[in-house]
Enzyme design. Structure first.
Site, PDB file in Angstrom:
ATOM      1  N   HIS A 127     -72.598 -33.810  62.683  1.00  0.00           N
ATOM      2  CA  HIS A 127     -72.202 -33.147  63.932  1.00  0.00           C
ATOM      3  C   HIS A 127     -71.764 -34.152  65.002  1.00  0.00           C
ATOM      4  O   HIS A 127     -71.168 -33.768  65.998  1.00  0.00           O
ATOM      5  CB  HIS A 127     -73.338 -32.253  64.457  1.00  0.00           C
ATOM      6  CG  HIS A 127     -74.474 -32.972  65.101  1.00  0.00           C
ATOM      7  ND1 HIS A 127     -75.682 -33.201  64.476  1.00  0.00           N
ATOM      8  CD2 HIS A 127     -74.606 -33.511  66.341  1.00  0.00           C
ATOM      9  CE1 HIS A 127     -76.495 -33.830  65.298  1.00  0.00           C
ATOM     10  NE2 HIS A 127     -75.867 -34.041  66.441  1.00  0.00           N
ATOM     11  N   ASP A 157     -76.155 -32.377  57.340  1.00  0.00           N
ATOM     12  CA  ASP A 157     -75.777 -32.943  58.641  1.00  0.00           C
ATOM     13  C   ASP A 157     -75.731 -34.470  58.588  1.00  0.00           C
ATOM     14  O   ASP A 157     -76.247 -35.160  59.474  1.00  0.00           O
ATOM     15  CB  ASP A 157     -76.739 -32.485  59.735  1.00  0.00           C
ATOM     16  CG  ASP A 157     -76.184 -32.727  61.145  1.00  0.00           C
ATOM     17  OD1 ASP A 157     -74.965 -32.993  61.256  1.00  0.00           O
ATOM     18  OD2 ASP A 157     -76.965 -32.675  62.106  1.00  0.00           O
ATOM     19  N   SER A 232     -78.516 -38.668  68.267  1.00  0.00           N
ATOM     20  CA  SER A 232     -78.170 -38.143  66.949  1.00  0.00           C
ATOM     21  C   SER A 232     -77.550 -39.216  66.070  1.00  0.00           C
ATOM     22  O   SER A 232     -76.615 -39.900  66.470  1.00  0.00           O
ATOM     23  CB  SER A 232     -77.175 -36.983  67.090  1.00  0.00           C
ATOM     24  OG  SER A 232     -77.799 -35.861  67.623  1.00  0.00           O
TER      25      SER A 232
END
Length: 280
Positions: A127, A157, A232
């Site tokens: 993402h 992911d 992230s």
């Protein structure tokens, strides 16, 4: 992972106003006492004392002006300097891992990542790159390198980037998430809110926590180390500096931001996916 963060201030200070009390000057009354000398003698004595005091002050001032230095202010007590034996504990762990962590910039946002081998491969979240094929990685020393996306796994992911200058990168050491126990110390490293090289500390709060990662529900390592938008793709490392997870998501309140519940993809699951992407 939440991609927006609200910056909130601490508000205006409040409280009762501080008002200085009025200064009251009391003028003593000249009350006659038994056996007291007349007022005239008191005034003469006071004048004589003032004259002698002024003369002494003048002599002292003259001596100071002749070159004597004022006494130095007393030094405040300080702790003795620490021995220069190098870093230890979590400081040493952070110093060892930071060169392997990069910021990842894309046209629509960004996040973090870490180097996984000596061939120029960087692991991050899918993402973070948002389906793009190009990105810019910013090294720990501020250098910027163009990278291309060589593959991604939306269900997990995860995505892998590749750069053409592997000698510029420092590979991280991968550990085993299967060896983790609840209560183990961990560090989360990345670029929350664009603040590259940020290190936060915490513990493993839970193992095999089921959460939604990417397009499916998966198990993750739960930690209370602060993870915020921009973390992230960065590594979660143990006290030895070994990567045990890929920081991926947070649980947040209505205002967004970290509330002490973050999730990382276990490295035991992420590493084989990265290897498959690199092979293909």
């Amino acid at each position: 992972m939440v991609l927006e963060a609200a910056m909130r201030g601490l508000g205006s200070p409040r409280g009762p106003e501080f008002v200085l009390p009025p200064v009251v000057t009391t003028v003593p009354q000249d009350l006659p006492q038994k056996g007291a000398p007349p007022k005239g003698r008191l005034l003469v004595a006071a004048a004589l004392v003032a004259a002698l005091t002024g003369a002494a002050a003048g002599v002292a001032g003259a001596r100071l002006s002749e070159g004597s230095e004022p006494a130095p202010a007393a030094a405040l007590p300080r702790v003795a300097p620490a021995p220069s034996a190098g870093l230890s504990g979590l400081s040493a762990t952070a110093a060892r891992v930071l060169p392997s962590v990069v910021s990842v910039e894309t046209g629509g946002g960004g996040g973090s990542g870490f180097v996984v081998d000596g061939r120029g491969h960087i692991l991050t979240n899918a993402h973070v790159i948002r389906g793009g094929d190009r990105a810019t990685v910013v090294l720990s020393d501020g250098r910027r390198i163009n990278a291309r996306v060589i593959g991604e796994d939306d269900d997990e992911d995860l995505a892998v980037l590749e750069v053409d200058y592997p000698r510029e990168l420092t590979p991280a050491t991968l550990g085993r998430s299967g060896d983790l126990a609840v209560g183990d110390q961990v560090l989360a490293i990345g670029s929350p809110l664009g603040l590259s090289g940020t290190v936060t500390a915490g513990i493993v709060s839970a193992l095999d926590r089921e959460v939604r990662l990417g397009s499916a529900r998966r198990t993750a390592v739960q930690t209370d180390a602060s993870i915020n938008p921009g973390n992230s793709g960065g590594p979660l490392v143990n006290a030895r500096g070994e990567v045990v997870g890929v920081n991926t998501a947070i649980a947040s309140g209505r205002g967004g931001g970290n509330i002490g519940i973050g999730f990382a993809i276990p490295i035991d699951r992420a590493a084989p996916i990265a290897e498959r992407i690199i092979r293909n």
